[in-house]
Design a protein around this motif. Structure first.
Motif, mmCIF file in Angstrom:
data_model
loop_
_atom_site.group_PDB
_atom_site.id
_atom_site.type_symbol
_atom_site.label_atom_id
_atom_site.label_comp_id
_atom_site.label_asym_id
_atom_site.label_seq_id
_atom_site.Cartn_x
_atom_site.Cartn_y
_atom_site.Cartn_z
ATOM 1 N N MET A 174 0.810 -1.168 0.000
ATOM 2 C CA MET A 174 0.000 0.000 0.000
ATOM 3 C C MET A 174 0.859 1.239 0.000
ATOM 4 S SD MET A 174 -3.251 0.221 1.872
ATOM 5 C CE MET A 174 -4.663 -0.487 1.658
ATOM 6 N N THR A 175 0.385 2.178 -0.674
ATOM 7 C CA THR A 175 1.116 3.447 -0.738
ATOM 8 C C THR A 175 0.313 4.502 0.004
ATOM 9 O OG1 THR A 175 0.034 4.083 -2.776
ATOM 10 C CG2 THR A 175 2.105 2.862 -2.964
ATOM 11 N N ASP A 176 0.962 5.536 0.454
ATOM 12 C CA ASP A 176 0.315 6.630 1.181
ATOM 13 C C ASP A 176 -0.177 7.724 0.251
ATOM 14 O OD1 ASP A 176 0.659 5.450 3.585
ATOM 15 O OD2 ASP A 176 2.536 6.488 4.047
ATOM 16 N N GLN A 177 -0.145 7.481 -0.997
ATOM 17 C CA GLN A 177 -0.584 8.497 -1.948
ATOM 18 C C GLN A 177 -2.108 8.509 -2.003
ATOM 19 O OE1 GLN A 177 1.215 7.607 -5.622
ATOM 20 N NE2 GLN A 177 3.236 8.292 -5.006
ATOM 21 N N MET A 178 -2.660 9.701 -2.260
ATOM 22 C CA MET A 178 -4.098 9.856 -2.374
ATOM 23 C C MET A 178 -4.529 9.486 -3.777
ATOM 24 S SD MET A 178 -4.808 13.358 -0.270
ATOM 25 C CE MET A 178 -6.499 13.385 -0.737
ATOM 26 N N HIS A 179 -5.756 9.116 -3.855
ATOM 27 C CA HIS A 179 -6.332 8.818 -5.160
ATOM 28 C C HIS A 179 -6.377 10.107 -5.959
ATOM 29 C CE1 HIS A 179 -9.364 7.649 -8.137
ATOM 30 N NE2 HIS A 179 -8.944 6.398 -7.895
ATOM 31 N N PRO A 180 -6.153 10.052 -7.242
ATOM 32 C CA PRO A 180 -6.118 11.295 -8.015
ATOM 33 C C PRO A 180 -7.448 12.032 -8.059
ATOM 34 C CG PRO A 180 -5.609 9.387 -9.415
ATOM 35 C CD PRO A 180 -5.783 8.898 -8.027
ATOM 36 N N LEU A 181 -8.592 11.351 -7.845
ATOM 37 C CA LEU A 181 -9.876 12.033 -7.882
ATOM 38 C C LEU A 181 -10.321 12.528 -6.497
ATOM 39 C CD1 LEU A 181 -11.856 9.723 -10.317
ATOM 40 C CD2 LEU A 181 -10.789 11.920 -10.817
ATOM 41 N N ALA A 182 -9.600 12.187 -5.418
ATOM 42 C CA ALA A 182 -9.959 12.589 -4.059
ATOM 43 C C ALA A 182 -9.634 14.061 -3.851
ATOM 44 C CB ALA A 182 -9.218 11.751 -3.038
ATOM 45 N N PRO A 183 -10.491 14.766 -3.085
ATOM 46 C CA PRO A 183 -10.201 16.182 -2.810
ATOM 47 C C PRO A 183 -9.046 16.296 -1.812
ATOM 48 C CG PRO A 183 -12.187 15.517 -1.665
ATOM 49 C CD PRO A 183 -11.778 14.360 -2.527
ATOM 50 N N ASN A 184 -8.462 17.461 -1.748
ATOM 51 C CA ASN A 184 -7.311 17.676 -0.857
ATOM 52 C C ASN A 184 -7.729 17.789 0.617
ATOM 53 O OD1 ASN A 184 -5.513 17.637 -2.955
ATOM 54 N ND2 ASN A 184 -5.571 19.844 -3.268
ATOM 55 N N HIS A 185 -8.941 18.211 0.874
ATOM 56 C CA HIS A 185 -9.417 18.323 2.265
ATOM 57 C C HIS A 185 -10.861 17.833 2.346
ATOM 58 C CE1 HIS A 185 -11.100 21.953 0.484
ATOM 59 N NE2 HIS A 185 -11.950 21.979 1.490
ATOM 60 N N LEU A 186 -11.248 17.360 3.537
ATOM 61 C CA LEU A 186 -12.603 16.859 3.766
ATOM 62 C C LEU A 186 -13.484 17.980 4.336
ATOM 63 C CD1 LEU A 186 -11.817 13.414 5.389
ATOM 64 C CD2 LEU A 186 -12.612 13.843 3.076
ATOM 65 N N PRO A 187 -14.784 17.953 4.051
ATOM 66 C CA PRO A 187 -15.673 18.960 4.657
ATOM 67 C C PRO A 187 -15.741 18.766 6.170
ATOM 68 C CG PRO A 187 -16.827 17.670 2.962
ATOM 69 C CD PRO A 187 -15.475 17.107 3.099
ATOM 70 N N PHE A 188 -16.193 19.803 6.884
ATOM 71 C CA PHE A 188 -16.187 19.779 8.354
ATOM 72 C C PHE A 188 -17.155 18.747 8.924
ATOM 73 C CE2 PHE A 188 -19.766 22.446 7.430
ATOM 74 C CZ PHE A 188 -20.639 22.261 8.472
ATOM 75 N N PHE A 189 -18.192 18.366 8.208
ATOM 76 C CA PHE A 189 -19.190 17.457 8.751
ATOM 77 C C PHE A 189 -18.819 15.992 8.611
ATOM 78 C CE2 PHE A 189 -20.445 18.762 4.492
ATOM 79 C CZ PHE A 189 -20.602 17.557 3.836
#
Length: 148
Positions: free
Chosen positions: A1-16
């Protein structure tokens, strides 16, 4: 497993959305809001429930105790008719019958000179003669004392 993010994932999550550490900020805020709202509504309920009692106390009504008891009965039985009756009693001025009756009784006692002095309720012998005029009363007192 790699620690890289999926290319379609946003850089930050919403607060909820809870974070990976399990902390849920929205749930904490809503919990605090819920506790504060329940305390506020409870305080509002208590103030509204004690409204008739406060009204009767502020205007120094004779029926203050009756209004307070009706409020307690309403609180413990959850029957709102007692609260309404207390509210109506707090708004109505009941006539004061005792003050005029006491005044009348005091005036009648003064007119009749019937202030009781002790266990002997009969007037003394010297005052049994009815005397109408104050000057005649003074003369009658002098004759009764023997200084004529």
């Amino acid at each position: 497993m790699t620690d890289q993010m999926h290319p379609l994932a946003p850089n930050h999550l919403p607060f909820f959305i809870p974070g990976p550490d399990g902390s849920d900020t929205l749930m904490l805020v809503m919990g605090i809001f819920l506790v504060a709202t329940v305390l506020w509504v409870g305080t509002l309920y208590w103030k509204l429930h004690s409204l008739p009692e406060r009204m009767a106390h502020r205007t120094h009504k004779m029926q203050f105790e009756i209004v307070a008891v009706l409020g307690l009965i309403s609180l413990f039985t959850h029957m709102h008719i007692f609260w309404i009756a207390g509210l109506l009693l707090a708004m109505i001025d009941l006539p004061d019958f005792t003050t005029p009756l006491r005044s009348i009784a005091g005036s009648v006692e003064r007119i009749a000179d019937a202030a009781p002095e002790g266990p002997n309720l009969e007037p003394p012998e010297a005052e049994t003669k009815p005397v109408a005029h104050p000057v005649a009363r003074a003369v009658a007192k002098e004759e009764a004392s023997g200084h004529a």
